[in-house]
Design a protein around this motif. Structure first.
Motif, PDB file in Angstrom:
ATOM      1  N   ILE A 118       0.843  -1.202   0.000  1.00 12.52           N
ATOM      2  CA  ILE A 118       0.000   0.000   0.000  1.00 12.52           C
ATOM      3  C   ILE A 118       0.873   1.245   0.000  1.00 12.52           C
ATOM      4  O   ILE A 118       0.630   2.203  -0.750  1.00 12.52           O
ATOM      5  CB  ILE A 118      -0.946  -0.013   1.217  1.00 12.52           C
ATOM      6  N   LEU A 119       1.921   1.234   0.852  1.00 11.20           N
ATOM      7  CA  LEU A 119       2.829   2.379   0.921  1.00 11.20           C
ATOM      8  C   LEU A 119       3.538   2.583  -0.410  1.00 11.20           C
ATOM      9  O   LEU A 119       3.697   3.723  -0.874  1.00 11.20           O
ATOM     10  CB  LEU A 119       3.854   2.151   2.034  1.00 11.20           C
ATOM     11  N   PHE A 120       3.937   1.487  -1.056  1.00 17.63           N
ATOM     12  CA  PHE A 120       4.622   1.586  -2.345  1.00 17.63           C
ATOM     13  C   PHE A 120       3.714   2.219  -3.401  1.00 17.63           C
ATOM     14  O   PHE A 120       4.140   3.099  -4.160  1.00 17.63           O
ATOM     15  CB  PHE A 120       5.068   0.191  -2.791  1.00 17.63           C
ATOM     16  N   LEU A 121       2.455   1.769  -3.453  1.00 17.06           N
ATOM     17  CA  LEU A 121       1.511   2.320  -4.436  1.00 17.06           C
ATOM     18  C   LEU A 121       1.263   3.802  -4.190  1.00 17.06           C
ATOM     19  O   LEU A 121       1.183   4.589  -5.143  1.00 17.06           O
ATOM     20  CB  LEU A 121       0.190   1.540  -4.380  1.00 17.06           C
ATOM     21  N   VAL A 122       1.161   4.178  -2.926  1.00 20.21           N
ATOM     22  CA  VAL A 122       0.968   5.596  -2.590  1.00 20.21           C
ATOM     23  C   VAL A 122       2.169   6.415  -3.049  1.00 20.21           C
ATOM     24  O   VAL A 122       2.019   7.505  -3.638  1.00 20.21           O
ATOM     25  CB  VAL A 122       0.740   5.762  -1.077  1.00 20.21           C
ATOM     26  N   LEU A 123       3.385   5.901  -2.790  1.00 19.84           N
ATOM     27  CA  LEU A 123       4.598   6.610  -3.194  1.00 19.84           C
ATOM     28  C   LEU A 123       4.678   6.769  -4.699  1.00 19.84           C
ATOM     29  O   LEU A 123       5.045   7.840  -5.211  1.00 19.84           O
ATOM     30  CB  LEU A 123       5.829   5.857  -2.682  1.00 19.84           C
ATOM     31  N   VAL A 124       4.332   5.704  -5.440  1.00 22.45           N
ATOM     32  CA  VAL A 124       4.364   5.772  -6.905  1.00 22.45           C
ATOM     33  C   VAL A 124       3.385   6.820  -7.413  1.00 22.45           C
ATOM     34  O   VAL A 124       3.709   7.612  -8.313  1.00 22.45           O
ATOM     35  CB  VAL A 124       4.041   4.390  -7.513  1.00 22.45           C
ATOM     36  N   LEU A 125       2.206   6.858  -6.834  1.00 28.46           N
ATOM     37  CA  LEU A 125       1.205   7.847  -7.250  1.00 28.46           C
ATOM     38  C   LEU A 125       1.661   9.266  -6.939  1.00 28.46           C
ATOM     39  O   LEU A 125       1.532  10.172  -7.769  1.00 28.46           O
ATOM     40  CB  LEU A 125      -0.131   7.559  -6.554  1.00 28.46           C
ATOM     41  N   VAL A 126       2.222   9.468  -5.746  1.00 25.38           N
ATOM     42  CA  VAL A 126       2.650  10.814  -5.337  1.00 25.38           C
ATOM     43  C   VAL A 126       3.817  11.296  -6.187  1.00 25.38           C
ATOM     44  O   VAL A 126       3.778  12.379  -6.780  1.00 25.38           O
ATOM     45  CB  VAL A 126       3.027  10.823  -3.836  1.00 25.38           C
ATOM     46  N   PHE A 127       4.889  10.484  -6.261  1.00 26.74           N
ATOM     47  CA  PHE A 127       6.062  10.895  -7.028  1.00 26.74           C
ATOM     48  C   PHE A 127       5.754  10.965  -8.518  1.00 26.74           C
ATOM     49  O   PHE A 127       6.288  11.817  -9.228  1.00 26.74           O
ATOM     50  CB  PHE A 127       7.228   9.938  -6.774  1.00 26.74           C
ATOM     51  N   GLY A 128       4.887  10.061  -8.998  1.00 26.66           N
ATOM     52  CA  GLY A 128       4.509  10.080 -10.407  1.00 26.66           C
ATOM     53  C   GLY A 128       3.758  11.345 -10.780  1.00 26.66           C
ATOM     54  O   GLY A 128       3.898  11.868 -11.891  1.00 26.66           O
ATOM     55  N   SER A 129       2.944  11.849  -9.864  1.00 25.57           N
ATOM     56  CA  SER A 129       2.193  13.081 -10.128  1.00 25.57           C
ATOM     57  C   SER A 129       3.081  14.318 -10.071  1.00 25.57           C
ATOM     58  O   SER A 129       2.779  15.340 -10.680  1.00 25.57           O
ATOM     59  CB  SER A 129       1.050  13.227  -9.114  1.00 25.57           C
ATOM     60  N   LEU A 130       4.209  14.201  -9.340  1.00 23.20           N
ATOM     61  CA  LEU A 130       5.109  15.348  -9.190  1.00 23.20           C
ATOM     62  C   LEU A 130       6.222  15.362 -10.235  1.00 23.20           C
ATOM     63  O   LEU A 130       6.825  16.407 -10.485  1.00 23.20           O
ATOM     64  CB  LEU A 130       5.741  15.344  -7.787  1.00 23.20           C
ATOM     65  N   SER A 131       6.507  14.206 -10.824  1.00 21.99           N
ATOM     66  CA  SER A 131       7.577  14.136 -11.827  1.00 21.99           C
ATOM     67  C   SER A 131       7.220  13.101 -12.883  1.00 21.99           C
ATOM     68  O   SER A 131       7.024  11.919 -12.563  1.00 21.99           O
ATOM     69  CB  SER A 131       8.910  13.773 -11.152  1.00 21.99           C
ATOM     70  N   GLU A 132       7.163  13.532 -14.146  1.00 20.76           N
ATOM     71  CA  GLU A 132       6.840  12.609 -15.229  1.00 20.76           C
ATOM     72  C   GLU A 132       7.953  11.584 -15.434  1.00 20.76           C
ATOM     73  O   GLU A 132       7.700  10.441 -15.798  1.00 20.76           O
ATOM     74  CB  GLU A 132       6.614  13.390 -16.523  1.00 20.76           C
ATOM     75  N   ARG A 133       9.201  11.984 -15.203  1.00 23.22           N
ATOM     76  CA  ARG A 133      10.332  11.061 -15.404  1.00 23.22           C
ATOM     77  C   ARG A 133      10.299   9.882 -14.435  1.00 23.22           C
ATOM     78  O   ARG A 133      10.855   8.821 -14.719  1.00 23.22           O
ATOM     79  CB  ARG A 133      11.658  11.806 -15.224  1.00 23.22           C
TER      80      ARG A 133
END
Length: 327
Positions: A20-35
């Motif tokens: 769950i924490l991993f998915l949250v991190l991917v969503l957060v960082f993905g929304s802040l950086s396209e790379r």
């Protein structure tokens, strides 16, 4: 919803908290950086997490018997500095063999002090942390020592589309998984961690198992150190410094209990990737470097909290099953 259903949902949440924490991190960082969401970046994350995963796999063996090894960072520094100083121009296979042997000796010292002198693991490995780092600093003269080009080439080479550090990590992972899941030794490790007195009564040599897991942790620390060396090019005085914290956090986040008897290397690998995902994401969004230690410490706190809650809930469920069977 009944109380039993509520407990099951909470337990399911705790058991899957890392995912769950991993998915949250991917969503957060993905929304802040396209790379961040690019396949190349995910490959970089796994490559950079390889050395943490290798060392954390060794730590998993120690945690499964309710032990601790705080000296893995000093071990990787002391083992690798010898390779950097005296093995330039050698085949990297020999470098790994020598580093692994030195890591084995380091782990054996820990094991001897813990099993023979009966010094608590926390104190014993805390002492060897300082001793090992002091030896490495003495050998290096407190200077940055570059590794040979053979080690550096290893970190930049790919095979079948995957970087060599990932292949080394996969080899260590497969050996560890087979050892824990498919061998008598692996079952003995879990038995000793769950209840050492019962394991001894069942005929298991508890002292031998304890000795061996610290040796395994020592070898993994040295191998992980060389994998890291192939990526950073040189060993400075901070090489391996405080590496024990993300390593322990990776194992515990992956479901290995600090109280022994529960866990495995599959979860540990996932925990290592999760921690590296955090560091990579912070770099991608240009976060203040001073934030990194705060985030890592928060992850360690979450890992320990989840482990404590999960262990307490599992113990209550087991006691309830025992009472039902007795009735």
């Amino acid at each position: 919803m009944s109380l039993a259903d509520s407990r099951k949902i909470r337990l399911l949440f705790l058991q899957n908290a890392p995912l769950i924490l991993f998915l949250v991190l991917v969503l957060v960082f993905g929304s802040l950086s396209e790379r961040f969401l690019s396949p190349t970046n995910f490959m970089n994350i796994v490559t950079q997490a390889a050395h943490i995963a290798i060392i954390a796999i060794g730590m998993t063996f120690v945690l499964l018997v309710a032990g601790i090894d705080l000296s893995v960072g000093a071990n990787m520094y002391a083992s690798c500095i010898v390779v950097a100083l005296y093995m330039k121009g050698w085949n990297p296979v020999f470098g790994f063999a020598v580093a692994g042997f030195l890591g084995l000796l380091f782990g054996a010292v820990n094991a001897f002090v813990i099993t023979r002198l009966r010094v608590p693991a926390f104190i014993a490995t805390l002492a060897t942390l300082f001793v090992g780092r002091a030896i490495a600093l003495y050998l290096s003269g407190v200077k940055m020592i570059p590794f040979g080009k053979e080690i550096l080439l290893l970190g930049r080479t790919t095979w079948l589309g995957l970087p060599v550090p990932i292949w080394i990590f996969l080899l260590v992972f497969v050996i560890a998984w087979v050892t824990l899941r498919l061998t008598t030794y692996g079952r003995q490790v879990y038995a000793v961690g769950a209840d050492p007195e019962a394991a001894a009564k069942a005929g298991i040599d508890v002292r031998r198992i304890l000795f061996s897991v610290y040796c395994i942790a020592g070898v993994c620390a040295a191998i992980g150190g060389l994998v890291s060396a192939s990526q950073v090019a040189a060993a400075s005085s901070t090489f391996g410094f405080q590496k024990e914290f993300p390593v322990i956090a990776a194992a515990v986040l992956g479901g290995t209990s600090l109280f022994g008897g529960r866990g495995g290397v599959v979860g540990t690998v996932f925990g290592a990737i999760l921690i590296q995902t955090v560091e990579n994401g912070l770099v991608m969004i240009n976060a203040d470097p001073y934030v990194y230690p705060l985030v890592v410490s928060a992850i360690i706190f979450i890992a320990v909290l989840v482990d404590s809650l999960r262990t307490g809930m599992l113990e209550r469920l087991e006691r309830r099953k025992i009472r039902v069977e007795t009735a």
